[in-house]
Design an enzyme around this catalytic site. Structure first.
Site, short mmCIF file in Angstrom:
data_model
loop_
_atom_site.label_atom_id
_atom_site.label_comp_id
_atom_site.label_asym_id
_atom_site.label_seq_id
_atom_site.Cartn_x
_atom_site.Cartn_y
_atom_site.Cartn_z
N LYS A 149 -48.31 -74.26 34.61
CA LYS A 149 -49.56 -73.83 35.25
C LYS A 149 -50.74 -74.71 34.83
CE LYS A 149 -51.61 -71.70 31.59
NZ LYS A 149 -53.03 -71.70 31.15
N THR A 186 -56.05 -69.76 35.82
CA THR A 186 -56.36 -71.11 35.35
C THR A 186 -56.83 -72.01 36.47
OG1 THR A 186 -54.57 -70.78 33.74
CG2 THR A 186 -55.44 -72.98 33.93
#
Length: 375
Positions: free
Chosen positions: A210, A267
């Site tokens: 990620k 994120t």
């Protein structure tokens, strides 16, 4: 009427040691303390530790946020680990092996170790739990991961995360006595809600990949693209996470949970993330050495881009978005060229079992459009 699930209490660990006094380590020390645990916090910066102990604040990493009273701080690792029943390692992924070697002589037998960093070891291609397992034999090694910004967690904002440890036969017979359950309840409070998993691979891959996808989203945002582009990168980035996790023996469903989709969306949605922020600056044309106003800021996705791509190539898992980020950061490929290659790839299907690969009819136009847009 739905059947009510039988709830069984698990016994928390009384004494928790947190290794690493950065933003996330300090926040987790506060989480454990609010949960009623005795907490020791180890770090290298004596001034920061003194401020935490006396002023209940980490002025370097979490300025202005009041921490709970009673966190014991020390620069002496033996003192920090003395009597600890559970350990959280909250240091950058690239330092994990050295940290494990440092704590090994002082760690009591069978004390579980939870890793709170995200990544894959560069060079070896090992997951972080594999690194810790090799350095700390005889200890249960797990991971804590999820959509968690340190400052929000430290402020007590409602936060959820996944605690993952391997489950043996006895753990499945009595889940409440498993290490995962005991670590989860040790960190549980009215503002921090852990979930339990036995899929370490899926949890770790989600956390490592990620960060790379967030850099990609940041690059495109900085270059002037908007929500359509970011949504496409998040969705296809999650597909890359699923493929890599599954290839290594993890479960695709784990990647749709907190440690995968949850962390990915967070994120990729805020410049509070250093990964997203780095990408935005690079997309704006700021040279890497001038990003963050020239400060030497550690960005996990920058390191992870190397280890993730190396691993994916070795086991033949296609990860075009991660490859593009790697090419830009570490091979000197211009952003416009790398992302033009992503958009001009053959057209494929989303369901895995539908095996289609069609020539992209506008592949040349896509490359030309990117070249023009980024000039």
């Amino acid at each position: 009427m739905a059947t009510e699930r039988l709830s069984i209490r698990a016994e928390p660990y009384s004494r928790v040691c947190v290794v690493g006094a950065g933003a996330w380590g300090t926040a987790l020390a506060g989480v454990a303390r609010r949960s009623g645990r005795e907490v020791s916090l180890w770090g290298r910066d004596a001034e920061v530790l003194e401020a935490i102990a006396t002023r209940r604040e980490n002025p370097r990493y979490l300025p202005g946020i009041e921490l709970p009273a009673g966190i014991r701080t020390t620069t002496d690792i033996a003192s920090a680990l003395d009597g600890a029943e559970a350990v959280l390692i909250v240091t950058p992924s690239r330092t994990l092996r050295d940290i494990c070697r440092m704590i090994a002589p002082h760690l009591s037998p069978h004390v579980p170790v939870t890793l709170c960093a995200k990544g894959i070891e560069q060079g070896s291609g090992l997951l972080l739990t594999e690194v810790a397992g090799a350095e700390l034999p005889g200890h249960s090694i797990g991971a804590l991961s999820g959509p968690t910004f340190a400052h929000e967690t430290a402020l007590g904002h409602p936060t959820a995360a996944t605690v993952a440890f391997p489950f043996g036969h006895e753990d499945r017979q009595e889940p409440s006595r498993s290490v995962a359950a005991r670590v989860a309840v040790s960190m549980s409070s009215d503002s921090f809600r852990p979930y339990i998993s036995d899929d370490l691979i899926g949890v770790e891959i989600g956390g490592a990949v990620k960060n790379v996808i967030a850099i990609a989203c940041g690059m495109m945002t900085g270059a002037g693209f908007a929500e359509n582009t970011r949504a496409a990168l998040i969705t296809r980035g999650m597909n890359e996470m699923k493929k890599l996790a599954e290839a290594l023996g993890g479960r695709r469903e784990t990647v749709t949970g907190l440690s995968g989709a949850g962390d990915l969306v967070l994120t990729c949605s805020s410049q509070t993330s250093r990964n997203m922020s780095l990408g935005v600056q690079l997309g704006q044309g700021i040279p890497r050495d001038q990003c963050f106003e020239g400060r030497p800021v550690v960005v996990e996705g920058e390191v992870n881009a190397v280890s993730v791509v190396q691993l994916a190539r070795r086991i033949h898992v296609p990860m075009p978005i991660c490859e593009a980020v790697h090419a830009i950061l570490h091979e000197g490929v211009p952003l416009k060229v790398a992302f033009a290659q992503v958009w001009s790839r053959p057209i494929t299907a989303e369901p895995q079992d539908l095996d289609i690969s069609l020539t992209q009819p506008t592949d040349r136009e896509a490359i030309d459009a990117y070249t023009e847009r980024f000039q």
